[in-house]
Design a protein around this motif. Structure first.
Motif, mmCIF file in Angstrom:
data_model
loop_
_atom_site.group_PDB
_atom_site.id
_atom_site.type_symbol
_atom_site.label_atom_id
_atom_site.label_comp_id
_atom_site.label_asym_id
_atom_site.label_seq_id
_atom_site.Cartn_x
_atom_site.Cartn_y
_atom_site.Cartn_z
ATOM 1 N N SER A 143 8.914 24.558 12.874
ATOM 2 C CA SER A 143 9.687 25.179 12.063
ATOM 3 C C SER A 143 10.356 24.197 10.685
ATOM 4 N N ASP A 144 10.978 24.865 10.164
ATOM 5 C CA ASP A 144 12.220 24.230 8.270
ATOM 6 C C ASP A 144 12.868 23.635 9.092
ATOM 7 N N GLU A 145 13.111 23.254 10.288
ATOM 8 C CA GLU A 145 14.463 22.727 10.364
ATOM 9 C C GLU A 145 14.143 21.572 11.211
ATOM 10 N N ALA A 146 12.769 21.857 12.478
ATOM 11 C CA ALA A 146 12.707 20.731 12.954
ATOM 12 C C ALA A 146 12.070 20.010 12.571
ATOM 13 N N TRP A 147 10.799 20.145 10.961
ATOM 14 C CA TRP A 147 10.479 19.266 10.650
ATOM 15 C C TRP A 147 11.433 18.504 9.839
ATOM 16 N N ARG A 148 12.529 18.666 8.841
ATOM 17 C CA ARG A 148 13.465 18.592 8.318
ATOM 18 C C ARG A 148 14.026 17.100 9.160
ATOM 19 N N LYS A 149 14.334 17.726 11.110
ATOM 20 C CA LYS A 149 15.041 16.683 11.724
ATOM 21 C C LYS A 149 14.025 15.323 12.151
ATOM 22 N N LEU A 150 12.324 15.396 11.900
ATOM 23 C CA LEU A 150 11.518 14.634 12.474
ATOM 24 C C LEU A 150 11.405 13.443 11.276
ATOM 25 N N HIS A 151 11.273 14.520 9.971
ATOM 26 C CA HIS A 151 11.350 13.689 8.919
ATOM 27 C C HIS A 151 12.190 12.313 8.315
ATOM 28 N N GLY A 152 13.877 13.220 8.755
ATOM 29 C CA GLY A 152 14.783 12.770 8.911
ATOM 30 C C GLY A 152 14.781 10.997 9.878
ATOM 31 N N GLU A 153 14.000 11.470 11.222
ATOM 32 C CA GLU A 153 14.169 10.114 12.411
ATOM 33 C C GLU A 153 13.381 9.142 11.673
ATOM 34 N N VAL A 154 11.860 10.030 10.704
ATOM 35 C CA VAL A 154 11.078 9.138 10.495
ATOM 36 C C VAL A 154 11.451 7.995 9.615
ATOM 37 N N ILE A 155 12.185 8.496 9.463
ATOM 38 C CA ILE A 155 12.969 7.611 7.203
ATOM 39 C C ILE A 155 14.084 6.566 8.274
ATOM 40 N N ALA A 156 14.677 6.948 8.533
ATOM 41 C CA ALA A 156 15.746 6.169 9.628
ATOM 42 C C ALA A 156 15.031 5.253 10.496
ATOM 43 N N GLU A 157 14.269 5.293 11.174
ATOM 44 C CA GLU A 157 13.915 4.345 12.174
ATOM 45 C C GLU A 157 12.948 3.056 11.067
ATOM 46 N N VAL A 158 12.485 3.823 9.942
ATOM 47 C CA VAL A 158 11.663 3.377 8.815
ATOM 48 C C VAL A 158 12.583 1.997 8.167
ATOM 49 N N HIS A 192 0.689 -0.983 -0.051
ATOM 50 C CA HIS A 192 0.122 0.130 0.249
ATOM 51 C C HIS A 192 1.023 1.692 -0.201
ATOM 52 N N ARG A 193 0.046 2.722 -0.267
ATOM 53 C CA ARG A 193 0.987 3.709 -0.416
ATOM 54 C C ARG A 193 0.713 4.271 0.790
ATOM 55 N N ALA A 194 0.574 4.787 1.862
ATOM 56 C CA ALA A 194 0.912 4.588 3.443
ATOM 57 C C ALA A 194 1.320 6.707 3.622
ATOM 58 N N SER A 195 0.549 7.444 3.920
ATOM 59 C CA SER A 195 1.048 8.595 4.755
ATOM 60 C C SER A 195 1.275 8.624 5.122
ATOM 61 N N LEU A 196 2.030 9.318 6.142
ATOM 62 C CA LEU A 196 2.267 9.358 8.365
ATOM 63 C C LEU A 196 1.818 10.251 8.168
ATOM 64 N N VAL A 197 1.058 11.253 8.577
ATOM 65 C CA VAL A 197 0.690 12.820 8.664
ATOM 66 C C VAL A 197 0.823 13.515 10.145
ATOM 67 N N ASP A 198 1.537 14.384 9.760
ATOM 68 C CA ASP A 198 2.169 14.925 11.201
ATOM 69 C C ASP A 198 1.602 16.140 11.416
ATOM 70 N N LEU A 199 0.309 16.882 12.038
ATOM 71 C CA LEU A 199 -0.147 17.382 12.485
ATOM 72 C C LEU A 199 0.593 18.991 13.029
ATOM 73 N N ARG A 200 1.157 18.275 13.869
ATOM 74 C CA ARG A 200 2.118 19.825 14.417
ATOM 75 C C ARG A 200 2.417 20.635 13.806
ATOM 76 N N GLU A 201 2.185 22.432 13.626
ATOM 77 C CA GLU A 201 3.027 23.241 12.964
ATOM 78 C C GLU A 201 4.550 23.044 13.688
ATOM 79 N N ALA A 250 2.043 19.080 8.199
ATOM 80 C CA ALA A 250 0.486 19.901 8.582
ATOM 81 C C ALA A 250 -0.056 20.261 7.280
ATOM 82 N N ALA A 251 1.176 21.104 6.805
ATOM 83 C CA ALA A 251 0.738 22.296 5.620
ATOM 84 C C ALA A 251 -0.519 21.725 4.696
#
Length: 337
Positions: free
Chosen positions: A46-61, A35-44, A91-92
């Motif tokens: 900053s760009d830096e915080a988003w890049r950090k979260l995105h990297g952490e998610v992909i690394a864990e997966v 399946h295609r799966a969207s992992l949705v973060d609803l929290r607003e 979130a956007a």
């Protein structure tokens, strides 16, 4: 579980709302199944915080999938392909991802306020025919249903960690859940290799309610000095756990006999704690009716017409399989003269 090589566009699209451990596990489970799966973060963020979260998610997966590959259950070369099926959504972009999903899992922190806020967005952007679920482990389905625009399309689906490994998922419905929605949710879970079990709006579902009792009792035994942690774990892994891997809990009652549980409850109620070990009324009723389980032909299950000898043999075979897996089965001693 079996990985499908290509992405199948006909498979339902899913969204996991909340980019924490549970959401990540759910995304892996569906991506693994094609399946295609969207992992949705609803929290607003900053760009830096988003890049950090995105990297952490992909690394864990990637790490989780590589761990499976290292154990020989999937080819390592499939890891990038499975990871590519997961879209980590900011979130956007949540409205777009939610609008595309047929099945939505809410997995935000375990507070009613957090659930209320998450479903406000889910209600605003999801399709009217989408199945909406919460993965809560502690809040009743009836409480969260109040936050859902179309409660007939809502139920709880509780996953056991790691979500992409453990097959059982617990489906808890409320009085307003459409039976067709429950059936569809079960079918979707089965299609990705899960074993759905269904319960009503009960605290703790099935597994957490049972395991909490066992874990608390183990802690009490250590507290009382009855046994060490090491001895308790040995006993549960190779005694309790091994047997319950071969027999379900209720099946185990019938197999040994409800009279055995009745008498054991009476003795431990007197010697340990009357409240913790008092037998439930249903057990007293079964005793009075002579429904002792396998030995009497009926108990929680009906054994009429069943080949009891074949059933006992099958249970023994299951148990021996667990023993061999644990490396604890020994061949008979050589004959001596």
């Amino acid at each position: 579980m079996t990985a499908r090589d290509p992405v199948n566009a006909s498979l339902p699209r899913v969204a996991a709302v909340g980019a924490g451990r549970m959401g990540r596990g759910i995304a892996i489970a569906f991506a693994y199944a094609g399946h295609r799966a969207s992992l949705v973060d609803l929290r607003e963020r900053s760009d830096e915080a988003w890049r950090k979260l995105h990297g952490e998610v992909i690394a864990e997966v990637e790490s989780s999938l590589a761990g499976l590959a290292s154990l020989g259950v999937m080819p390592l070369e499939l890891v990038p392909e499975i990871v590519a099926r997961i879209d980590v959504v900011r979130a956007a972009d949540a409205p777009r991802a939610l609008a595309a999903a047929e099945l939505v899992f809410e997995g935000v922190p375990e507070t009613l306020q957090a659930k209320r806020e998450a479903f406000a967005q889910i209600n605003a952007h999801c399709r009217d025919d989408a199945i909406l679920t919460s993965t809560t482990s502690s809040i009743l389905v009836t409480q969260i249903a109040e936050f859902v625009k179309r409660p007939e399309r809502f139920l709880n689906i509780h996953w056991l960690n790691p979500a992409y490994v453990i097959p059982v998922v617990e489906l808890s419905y409320h009085a307003g859940t459409d039976p067709a929605v429950l059936a569809r949710a079960k079918a979707l879970m089965e299609a990705i290799g899960k074993l759905p079990v269904v319960c009503g709006p009960t605290p703790g579902y099935i597994v957490p309610r049972l395991q909490a009792l066992i874990m608390n009792e183990a802690a009490r035994m250590i507290e009382e000095g009855a046994a060490t942690a090491e001895e308790i774990d040995k006993a549960t892994r190779y005694g309790l756990g091994l047997r319950f891997a071969a027999l379900g809990v209720v099946e185990f009652i019938d197999f040994g006999g409800s009279d055995i549980l009745h008498h054991a409850s009476r003795e431990m109620s007197a010697s340990i704690d009357a409240n913790r070990y008092k037998a439930p009324a249903i057990l007293d009723k079964m005793m009075g009716e002579g429904r002792l389980g396998l030995k009497s032909g009926s108990g929680f299950y009906d054994y009429a017409g069943r080949d009891v000898a074949a059933y006992r043999s099958d249970v023994l075979l299951r148990t021996l399989g667990m023993l061999k897996h644990a490396g604890l089965w020994q061949p008979p001693a050589a004959a001596t003269r």
